[in-house]
Design a protein around this motif. Structure first.
Motif, PDB file in Angstrom:
ATOM      1  N   HIS A  36       0.599  -1.163  -0.204  1.00 44.76           N
ATOM      2  CA  HIS A  36      -0.266  -0.500   0.170  1.00 44.76           C
ATOM      3  C   HIS A  36       0.985   1.342   0.114  1.00 44.76           C
ATOM      4  CE1 HIS A  36      -3.626  -2.662   0.972  1.00 44.76           C
ATOM      5  NE2 HIS A  36      -2.727  -3.056   1.913  1.00 44.76           N
ATOM      6  N   ARG A  37       2.357   1.033   0.792  1.00 45.05           N
ATOM      7  CA  ARG A  37       2.491   1.778   0.275  1.00 45.05           C
ATOM      8  C   ARG A  37       4.443   1.843   0.312  1.00 45.05           C
ATOM      9  NH1 ARG A  37       0.437   6.156   3.839  1.00 45.05           N
ATOM     10  NH2 ARG A  37      -0.911   6.057   5.522  1.00 45.05           N
ATOM     11  N   ARG A  40       7.712   4.441   0.250  1.00 44.23           N
ATOM     12  CA  ARG A  40       8.129   5.063   1.097  1.00 44.23           C
ATOM     13  C   ARG A  40       9.560   4.771   1.824  1.00 44.23           C
ATOM     14  NH1 ARG A  40       6.343   2.360   6.949  1.00 44.23           N
ATOM     15  NH2 ARG A  40       4.010   4.083   6.046  1.00 44.23           N
ATOM     16  N   GLY A 345      -3.867  12.490  -0.513  1.00 42.96           N
ATOM     17  CA  GLY A 345      -3.236  12.129   0.749  1.00 42.96           C
ATOM     18  C   GLY A 345      -4.499  10.675   0.816  1.00 42.96           C
ATOM     19  N   ASP A 346      -3.987  10.138   1.959  1.00 41.11           N
ATOM     20  CA  ASP A 346      -4.899   8.695   1.790  1.00 41.11           C
ATOM     21  C   ASP A 346      -6.140   8.378   2.127  1.00 41.11           C
ATOM     22  OD1 ASP A 346      -2.458   7.910   2.567  1.00 41.11           O
ATOM     23  OD2 ASP A 346      -2.471   7.736   5.098  1.00 41.11           O
ATOM     24  N   THR A 347      -6.293   7.371   1.218  1.00 43.68           N
ATOM     25  CA  THR A 347      -7.767   7.364   0.807  1.00 43.68           C
ATOM     26  C   THR A 347      -8.016   5.379   1.043  1.00 43.68           C
ATOM     27  OG1 THR A 347      -9.471   6.871  -0.426  1.00 43.68           O
ATOM     28  CG2 THR A 347      -7.729   7.063  -1.816  1.00 43.68           C
ATOM     29  N   ARG A 348      -9.201   5.061   2.308  1.00 44.68           N
ATOM     30  CA  ARG A 348      -9.332   3.704   2.194  1.00 44.68           C
ATOM     31  C   ARG A 348     -10.436   3.236   0.988  1.00 44.68           C
ATOM     32  NH1 ARG A 348      -8.463   0.000   5.324  1.00 44.68           N
ATOM     33  NH2 ARG A 348      -7.474   1.835   6.685  1.00 44.68           N
ATOM     34  N   LEU A 353      -5.514   0.676   2.645  1.00 45.32           N
ATOM     35  CA  LEU A 353      -5.245   2.423   2.663  1.00 45.32           C
ATOM     36  C   LEU A 353      -4.511   2.782   1.763  1.00 45.32           C
ATOM     37  CD1 LEU A 353      -5.948   4.462   4.392  1.00 45.32           C
ATOM     38  CD2 LEU A 353      -4.896   3.813   6.217  1.00 45.32           C
ATOM     39  N   THR A 354      -3.917   3.709   0.968  1.00 43.70           N
ATOM     40  CA  THR A 354      -2.966   4.058   0.106  1.00 43.70           C
ATOM     41  C   THR A 354      -3.160   5.173  -0.182  1.00 43.70           C
ATOM     42  OG1 THR A 354      -1.856   3.334  -1.538  1.00 43.70           O
ATOM     43  CG2 THR A 354      -4.101   3.400  -2.183  1.00 43.70           C
ATOM     44  N   ASP A 355      -2.112   5.786  -1.067  1.00 38.10           N
ATOM     45  CA  ASP A 355      -2.476   7.399  -0.950  1.00 38.10           C
ATOM     46  C   ASP A 355      -1.728   6.903  -3.070  1.00 38.10           C
ATOM     47  OD1 ASP A 355      -1.997   9.470  -2.134  1.00 38.10           O
ATOM     48  OD2 ASP A 355      -0.973  10.535  -0.469  1.00 38.10           O
ATOM     49  N   TRP A 358      -0.195  10.931  -4.587  1.00 32.42           N
ATOM     50  CA  TRP A 358       1.594  10.767  -4.135  1.00 32.42           C
ATOM     51  C   TRP A 358       2.562   9.485  -5.111  1.00 32.42           C
ATOM     52  CZ3 TRP A 358       5.561   7.933  -1.470  1.00 32.42           C
ATOM     53  CH2 TRP A 358       6.480   7.817  -1.617  1.00 32.42           C
TER      54      TRP A 358
END
Length: 399
Positions: A36-37, A40, A345-348, A353-355, A358
């Protein structure tokens, strides 16, 4: 387990097991990458804290010779090292002191420069950024105009660098400067080491499309640099700077980011109930097939280097393919998410849960940095395919 021990006595599998165990026990769970990220990064104090932990445990600088404080790993073990960082979800760190300047000093620096700077790189007492690109001299780096004029035992530097990654987090900059004028513009360039606290330096952050200030402008106004900070010979900085580009493009060409983006793609298709949509699954299958093919190409080139070969101009294929595949994957993820893909921004999305915004924005410059893909295609056309300059230029227009 605080010290890795004599790695020369370990098989590749034993090395992998030992490094994997150390990462599992020491890397903070809250800083891990996941599907999801996937992009990073660590920077600033967080990056320094982690690198110091790595150094204290003896796992720093896998490519450096042991005599300079590194691990002295074979290329094959270096591959395993990077694979295990990805497997553990270790956030990416742009550590140009270790990956670029250190090997450059080992190959081209004076004994005094090695003795002073190499330990400070490993301890993160000095944190380095790269001053190459300028306005009007990005992919055409040889057109740089930042000047360094010799006055006694010093150089006086004037000019500007741009797109300097993480300059606001750095203490020093290694940079290319114009010290002479010759018919061939690659001549007359020198490689200087500069303390960013020197009078006359201004660092100005640039906010990127993702809302981060990872890029900077660096201005030099009559900055005095000791002549002892020249790496290699005067006017020969182009040769110094090119010394490690092949290896840099191998690591930049890693399929790891694309792999994580594909994992997220599978998650989104499942969570959004699109597994029965033939159009969506056909595109996803094509992306998965492209990544599979790319992994085979990457492994083939890495195996050749591990068997003693030197990275040649063909490594430009890695940078082009990996970056453009990442483009397509992040675009696919944003498109299948529909209106959720436009949220900043983050959204489910279901259980994820991810962005996505970005990730898409962070993927855009990948085709530009470390040599724009258009330039890489030109290199491939001339040096790998053997096309004449005119045919290479036409191939660029078509692309």
């Amino acid at each position: 387990m605080s010290e890795p021990g004599n790695l020369d006595l370990l098989s590749d599998d034993q090395f992998r097991e030992r490094f994997r165990a150390w990462l599992a026990a020491n890397y903070p769970a809250e800083l891990r990458q996941d599907s999801h990220r996937p992009f990073r990064r660590l920077r600033g104090d967080a990056a320094v804290a982690w690198l110091r932990r790595v150094q204290e445990a003896g796992w720093r600088a896998p490519a450096w010779p042991r005599e300079y404080g590194g691990m002295g790993l074979s290329f094959r073990k270096q591959l395993i090292y990077h694979e295990e960082l990805e497997h553990a979800g270790v956030a990416r760190i742009i550590d140009l002191g270790e990956t670029q300047l250190g090997p450059t000093l080992i190959q081209c620096g004076s004994e005094a420069q090695k003795a002073h700077y190499l330990p400070r790189i490993l301890s993160c007492e000095d944190v380095w950024c790269q001053g190459y690109s300028e306005p009007g001299a990005g992919s055409d780096l040889a057109s740089l105009r930042t000047s360094a004029v010799r006055e006694g035992d010093e150089f006086v530097v004037n000019g500007q660098k741009i797109w300097t990654t993480h300059a606001t987090d750095s203490t020093h900059i290694f940079t290319l400067v114009r010290t002479g004028k010759f018919a061939k513009k690659q001549q007359g360039i020198s490689f200087l080491l500069i303390d960013l606290q020197s009078p006359g330096i201004t660092v100005r952050p640039i906010v990127n499309l993702a809302g981060e200030d990872e890029f900077c402008e660096v201005f030099f106004d009559k900055v005095r640099v000791p002549a002892s900070q020249l790496v290699g010979e005067i006017d020969q900085g182009w040769t110094v700077a090119k010394a490690l580009l092949g290896y840099e493009r191998i690591w930049i060409g890693s399929p790891a980011l694309a792999g994580k983006a594909l994992e997220l793609a599978h998650t989104l298709v499942r969570e959004l109930g699109l597994s029965g949509d033939a159009g969506v699954t056909d595109r996803l299958a094509q992306l998965a097939a492209d990544l599979h093919d790319y992994r085979l190409l990457y492994a083939e080139i890495c195996d050749a280097v591990a068997d003693g070969g030197k990275p040649g101009p063909e490594v430009s294929m890695l940078k082009v393919y990996a970056s453009e595949l990442l483009h397509r994957l992040t675009e696919f993820n944003q498109e299948v998410a529909a209106e959720s893909g436009g949220i900043v921004g983050d959204t489910r999305i279901g259980g994820a849960l991810t962005d996505l915004h970005w990730q898409l924005m962070m993927a855009r410059p990948v085709t530009i940095f470390a040599g724009a893909n258009e330039i890489q295609r030109d290199i491939l056309a001339k040096t790998v395919l053997g096309l004449p300059a005119e045919a290479a230029a036409k191939s660029q227009i078509k692309n």
